[in-house]
Design a protein around this motif. Structure first.
Motif, PDB file in Angstrom:
ATOM      1  N   TYR A   1      72.731  29.326  -7.086  1.00 57.23           N
ATOM      2  CA  TYR A   1      71.521  28.809  -8.016  1.00 57.23           C
ATOM      3  C   TYR A   1      70.286  28.958  -7.338  1.00 57.23           C
ATOM      4  CZ  TYR A   1      69.116  25.274 -10.843  1.00 57.23           C
ATOM      5  OH  TYR A   1      68.113  24.762 -11.605  1.00 57.23           O
ATOM      6  N   MET A   2      70.165  28.778  -6.039  1.00 58.52           N
ATOM      7  CA  MET A   2      68.754  29.097  -5.554  1.00 58.52           C
ATOM      8  C   MET A   2      68.317  30.538  -5.685  1.00 58.52           C
ATOM      9  SD  MET A   2      68.819  27.191  -1.730  1.00 58.52           S
ATOM     10  CE  MET A   2      67.129  27.993  -1.582  1.00 58.52           C
ATOM     11  N   LEU A   3      69.215  31.451  -5.496  1.00 59.25           N
ATOM     12  CA  LEU A   3      68.504  32.747  -5.750  1.00 59.25           C
ATOM     13  C   LEU A   3      68.067  33.213  -7.323  1.00 59.25           C
ATOM     14  CD1 LEU A   3      69.487  36.169  -4.622  1.00 59.25           C
ATOM     15  CD2 LEU A   3      69.604  35.935  -7.218  1.00 59.25           C
ATOM     16  N   ALA A   4      68.958  32.341  -8.299  1.00 63.61           N
ATOM     17  CA  ALA A   4      68.558  32.666  -9.611  1.00 63.61           C
ATOM     18  C   ALA A   4      67.151  31.817 -10.035  1.00 63.61           C
ATOM     19  CB  ALA A   4      69.741  32.195 -10.493  1.00 63.61           C
ATOM     20  N   ALA A   5      67.342  30.723  -9.638  1.00 61.03           N
ATOM     21  CA  ALA A   5      66.155  29.758 -10.186  1.00 61.03           C
ATOM     22  C   ALA A   5      64.942  29.720  -9.367  1.00 61.03           C
ATOM     23  CB  ALA A   5      66.707  28.207 -10.245  1.00 61.03           C
ATOM     24  N   PHE A   6      65.066  29.946  -8.042  1.00 59.47           N
ATOM     25  CA  PHE A   6      64.056  30.084  -7.109  1.00 59.47           C
ATOM     26  C   PHE A   6      63.538  31.171  -6.375  1.00 59.47           C
ATOM     27  CE2 PHE A   6      65.843  25.738  -6.759  1.00 59.47           C
ATOM     28  CZ  PHE A   6      65.306  25.261  -7.556  1.00 59.47           C
ATOM     29  N   ALA A   7      64.330  31.682  -5.540  1.00 62.12           N
ATOM     30  CA  ALA A   7      64.320  32.732  -4.730  1.00 62.12           C
ATOM     31  C   ALA A   7      64.025  34.143  -5.360  1.00 62.12           C
ATOM     32  CB  ALA A   7      65.612  33.029  -3.712  1.00 62.12           C
ATOM     33  N   PHE A   8      64.561  34.400  -6.296  1.00 61.73           N
ATOM     34  CA  PHE A   8      64.403  35.817  -6.820  1.00 61.73           C
ATOM     35  C   PHE A   8      62.814  35.973  -7.523  1.00 61.73           C
ATOM     36  CE2 PHE A   8      64.243  39.123  -9.909  1.00 61.73           C
ATOM     37  CZ  PHE A   8      64.638  40.354  -9.349  1.00 61.73           C
ATOM     38  N   PRO A   9      62.753  34.944  -8.624  1.00 64.73           N
ATOM     39  CA  PRO A   9      61.543  34.713  -9.531  1.00 64.73           C
ATOM     40  C   PRO A   9      60.209  34.625  -8.694  1.00 64.73           C
ATOM     41  CG  PRO A   9      62.736  32.960 -10.135  1.00 64.73           C
ATOM     42  CD  PRO A   9      63.844  34.023  -9.154  1.00 64.73           C
TER      43      PRO A   9
END
Length: 256
Positions: free
Chosen positions: A101-109
């Motif tokens: 979830y962290m990559l999708a919602a925060f880390a990548f964008p």
């Protein structure tokens, strides 16, 4: 069964060891960068704008993102040891759910937003985002860790670690809360510190700032969708495997 072993082979052996090593190196890099920035990078009084001390380094989205990346890759490292990187595990550990979830919602964008926006503004007029005078106190290597490596390692991460994106509503809700929190913080700094964090906001009037913030939020949404598309493109076979396993599990429960 053979297909499952083939796909999960990417999660073990030499490939898995190299990914774990990458997670360790990146977690240490961003953790050290944050530590170095807070400990050794100090702006002389003459370079500080009046009110610029309010909020300290936490005024900047770059610092928020560096902390986010350090936390994310630390969670990736922990997941390598106490979680799982399998495509369709029988039981999904909590740390894996948090990682995905962290990559999708925060880390990548957020990483791509910081990197692309920074270098775009640098190309247009660096004085609006990173005045040349800062070169004397902000090392070039730290600048690249904060604004270049975040993009490079995010792309490597999304290419080397399988994940299933959350529902678009859940992912965009998390991203929206994160970005709204930062925009609110910008206005808190403006109210109590008397300055806009980024000089580019000083040259914009109110309607232009509204458009700027709206475009920034829209850009983040676009980056979220890009990450989702990129992930689904790279892991097409694995996502199909996961859907098959999920459907089989659901059918088995109905039969029982």
């Amino acid at each position: 069964m053979a297909k499952s072993k083939q796909n999960d082979g990417y999660q073990r052996g030499v490939y898995g060891a190299l990914r774990t090593l990458m997670h360790f190196i990146v977690a240490v890099q961003f953790t050290y960068a944050v530590y170095y920035d807070f400990t050794y990078v100090h702006f002389p009084p003459g370079m500080m704008r009046p009110g610029g001390e309010f909020g300290g380094k936490l005024k900047y989205l770059t610092v928020w993102d560096a902390i986010l990346q350090a936390l994310y890759f630390t969670i990736c490292l922990l997941n390598d040891f106490i979680g799982t990187n399998e495509v369709a595990p029988k039981r999904m550990p909590l740390i894996r759910k948090v990682k995905d979830y962290m990559l999708a919602a925060f880390a990548f964008p957020v990483a791509l937003n910081v990197g692309v926006t920074f270098w775009t503004l640098m190309a247009i007029d660096r004085e609006l985002v990173f005045p040349k005078a800062l070169d004397a106190v902000f090392p070039g290597w730290l600048n690249h860790v904060m604004h270049t490596n975040i993009v490079i390692f995010m792309v490597i991460e999304i290419c080397t670690s399988f994940r299933q994106y959350p529902t678009r509503k859940a992912g965009l809700t998390g991203l929206g809360i994160f970005m709204a929190s930062y925009l609110g913080w910008l206005h808190v700094v403006r109210h109590f510190g008397g300055i806009w964090v980024y000089p580019v906001l000083d040259v914009l009037n109110l309607p232009q700032r509204v458009v700027f913030f709206a475009v920034s939020l829209g850009f983040c949404v676009g980056l979220y969708l890009l990450g989702e598309f990129f992930n689904n493109l790279i892991w097409t076979k694995e996502l199909k495997q996961l859907r098959t396993a999920t459907s089989a599990g659901a059918a088995s429960k109905k039969t029982k």
